[in-house]
Design a protein around this motif. Structure first.
Motif, mmCIF file in Angstrom:
data_model
loop_
_atom_site.group_PDB
_atom_site.id
_atom_site.type_symbol
_atom_site.label_atom_id
_atom_site.label_comp_id
_atom_site.label_asym_id
_atom_site.label_seq_id
_atom_site.Cartn_x
_atom_site.Cartn_y
_atom_site.Cartn_z
ATOM 1 N N PRO A 149 0.831 -1.360 0.081
ATOM 2 C CA PRO A 149 0.138 0.054 0.168
ATOM 3 C C PRO A 149 0.940 1.193 0.071
ATOM 4 C CG PRO A 149 -0.153 -1.045 2.206
ATOM 5 C CD PRO A 149 0.841 -1.992 1.222
ATOM 6 N N ILE A 150 0.515 2.354 -0.693
ATOM 7 C CA ILE A 150 1.106 3.531 -0.843
ATOM 8 C C ILE A 150 1.572 4.055 0.709
ATOM 9 C CG2 ILE A 150 -0.711 5.088 -1.093
ATOM 10 C CD1 ILE A 150 1.148 6.382 -3.296
ATOM 11 N N ASP A 151 0.771 3.774 1.721
ATOM 12 C CA ASP A 151 0.993 4.255 3.146
ATOM 13 C C ASP A 151 2.325 3.950 3.505
ATOM 14 O OD1 ASP A 151 -2.056 4.977 4.019
ATOM 15 O OD2 ASP A 151 -2.077 3.422 2.771
ATOM 16 N N GLU A 152 2.418 2.385 3.483
ATOM 17 C CA GLU A 152 3.563 1.812 3.496
ATOM 18 C C GLU A 152 4.771 2.115 2.850
ATOM 19 O OE1 GLU A 152 3.586 -2.552 4.449
ATOM 20 O OE2 GLU A 152 1.700 -2.258 5.510
ATOM 21 N N TYR A 153 4.534 2.125 1.752
ATOM 22 C CA TYR A 153 5.795 2.559 0.699
ATOM 23 C C TYR A 153 6.288 3.868 1.035
ATOM 24 C CZ TYR A 153 8.168 2.922 -3.755
ATOM 25 O OH TYR A 153 9.084 3.349 -4.782
ATOM 26 N N ALA A 154 5.439 4.946 1.362
ATOM 27 C CA ALA A 154 5.881 6.421 1.541
ATOM 28 C C ALA A 154 6.719 6.331 2.651
ATOM 29 C CB ALA A 154 4.706 7.129 1.625
ATOM 30 N N LEU A 155 6.578 5.574 3.434
ATOM 31 C CA LEU A 155 7.351 5.336 4.936
ATOM 32 C C LEU A 155 8.577 4.907 4.491
ATOM 33 C CD1 LEU A 155 4.491 4.210 7.331
ATOM 34 C CD2 LEU A 155 5.656 6.638 7.333
ATOM 35 N N CYS A 156 8.787 4.220 3.568
ATOM 36 C CA CYS A 156 10.102 3.710 3.413
ATOM 37 C C CYS A 156 11.211 4.830 2.725
ATOM 38 C CB CYS A 156 10.048 2.645 1.973
ATOM 39 S SG CYS A 156 9.101 1.207 2.427
ATOM 40 N N PHE A 157 10.799 5.881 2.386
ATOM 41 C CA PHE A 157 11.568 6.850 1.837
ATOM 42 C C PHE A 157 11.449 8.271 3.065
ATOM 43 C CE2 PHE A 157 10.327 4.478 -1.374
ATOM 44 C CZ PHE A 157 11.415 4.251 -2.325
ATOM 45 N N GLU A 158 12.546 8.517 3.807
ATOM 46 C CA GLU A 158 12.915 9.301 4.740
ATOM 47 C C GLU A 158 12.373 10.775 4.003
ATOM 48 O OE1 GLU A 158 16.036 9.151 7.191
ATOM 49 O OE2 GLU A 158 15.518 11.207 8.219
#
Ligand code: G3P
Ligand code: MG
Length: 375
Positions: A149-158
């Protein structure tokens, strides 16, 4: 089988709570019915049977007419909605609860349901799923094996979303598995799927632009745009609020406008829900399979020919345009409980329906009379 168990369990819960009696599941249908009706019905949901979570237009009464006195489904019908964000099995349970008739998962076709057809192409590829609800579980259930999910994906990139610290609702960080974070960061995203309405437009537009302009590797140089799929392109829809709300089509315009102003090549995308003829073709196939189940005709599964398929919708640009374009056997009926707000004698100028009625109940009454199915 699991879905049926869930339905049974939910029926038991309901009877304990003494909620209204529910009607039969498809699995309980008898083979006494011998001749399948030559017609079927596709119901739009938002603005036709529900506004928000409230039934409208006499929907529960209208749907009950499609079952016989012992609760056996007699008229093949499905819900054909552009909405979504949850698995079809879960939506079927919610609809059963809200509308007081038992709906099978096979009767629920959502905007994202045609994404199933893309499993062969992206089964093991890294894909990002966007939208409210459970977009990644929906895609996993369809068979996509590497979806985030994009929520988790976004959290991968500081710092990919500089506004994140100001978003008070953002509570997911702790839940993210850090090992997965690292592996995902260096893997190219092969496609993005807008499964349901974006909850956080600013972040999703930012992250999608990062994915789409870099060939799937945010933070790197330009690369070929990965495929982008939208469940639908509804500019607006009728929810619980008195005036219409912006839908996925409005989000698409915002994303496209920003992407096109920062990128040399225009955004490429595909929308698979209504009014795309693919959605109506798929709905016809689903209704044919439903008839085979109802009439236990497994030998000729999916071969039933409908003389008429009624589409009952509230949005001329989506439900009526789509069923008109799909042509035979579709017969579009427009209600006045949603997006269309013309007076009782008018039709839509650009996409006129075959019939305009006040409510979904009026539509069902017309169909039963027209098909000589009066009790
Ligand atoms: O987001 C849902 C909305 O765009 C339309 O739903 O049921 O009217 O096709 P529906
Ligand atoms: Mg609608």
């Amino acid at each position: 089988m699991i879905a049926l168990q869930m339905l049974r369990k939910s029926s038991q819960t309901r009877s304990r709570k003494q909620l209204p009696r529910l009607f039969s599941t498809i699995s309980q249908l008898s083979s006494q019915q011998s001749t399948p009706p030559s017609f079927g019905i596709a119901f739009d949901i938002d603005g036709v049977v529900l506004r928000g979570n409230t039934p409208i237009g006499g929907a529960p009464r209208a749907l009950r007419r499609l079952y016989d006195d012992s609760g056996i489904l007699k008229i093949p019908f499905i819900f054909l909605t552009n909405g979504g964000g949850v698995r079809e099995s879960k939506r079927a349970l919610e609809l059963s609860e809200l509308l007081g008739v038992e709906i099978s998962p096979s009767q629920v076709v959502q905007g994202h349901s045609p994404f199933k057809q893309l499993v062969n192409r992206f089964e093991n590829e890294l894909i990002v799923a966007v939208g409210k609800g459970e977009p990644a579980s929906v895609m996993s259930e369809y068979g996509f094996k590497n979806v985030i999910p994009i929520d988790e994906y976004a959290l991968c990139f500081e710092s990919i979303d500089p506004l994140a610290p100001y978003k008070k609702w953002n509570t997911m960080e702790a839940a993210v598995n850090s090992a997965r974070k690292c592996s995902i960061k260096s893997e190219r995203v092969q496609a993005a799927f807008i499964v349901s309405d974006s909850v956080d437009w600013s972040r999703d537009i930012q992250v999608l632009c990062d994915i789409l302009r870099t060939g799937g590797l945010p933070g790197s140089g330009e690369g070929p745009q990965p495929p982008l799929y939208f469940a639908h392109d509804d500019f607006k829809y009728q929810g619980a609020f008195p005036s219409e709300r912006f839908g996925m089509g409005a989000f698409r315009i915002a994303l496209e406008s920003i992407f096109n102003s920062i990128h040399s090549e225009a955004l490429k995308y595909t929308s698979l829900g209504k009014p795309n003829p693919v959605a109506f073709k798929n709905a016809e196939v689903v209704l044919k399979l439903l008839v085979s189940t109802l009439y236990h005709d497994h030998a000729h599964s999916g071969s039933h020919d409908f003389r008429t398929l009624y589409m009952i919708g509230d949005n001329p640009f989506v439900d009526i345009k789509g069923s008109r374009q799909a042509g035979h056997p579709w017969f579009p009926i427009l209600t006045r409980t949603g997006v269309f707000k013309g007076d009782c004698h008018s039709n839509h100028a650009e996409f006129p329906a075959n019939l305009v009625v006040d409510t979904v109940e009026d539509a069902v009454n017309f169909i039963m009379r027209n098909e000589s199915y009066e009790p």
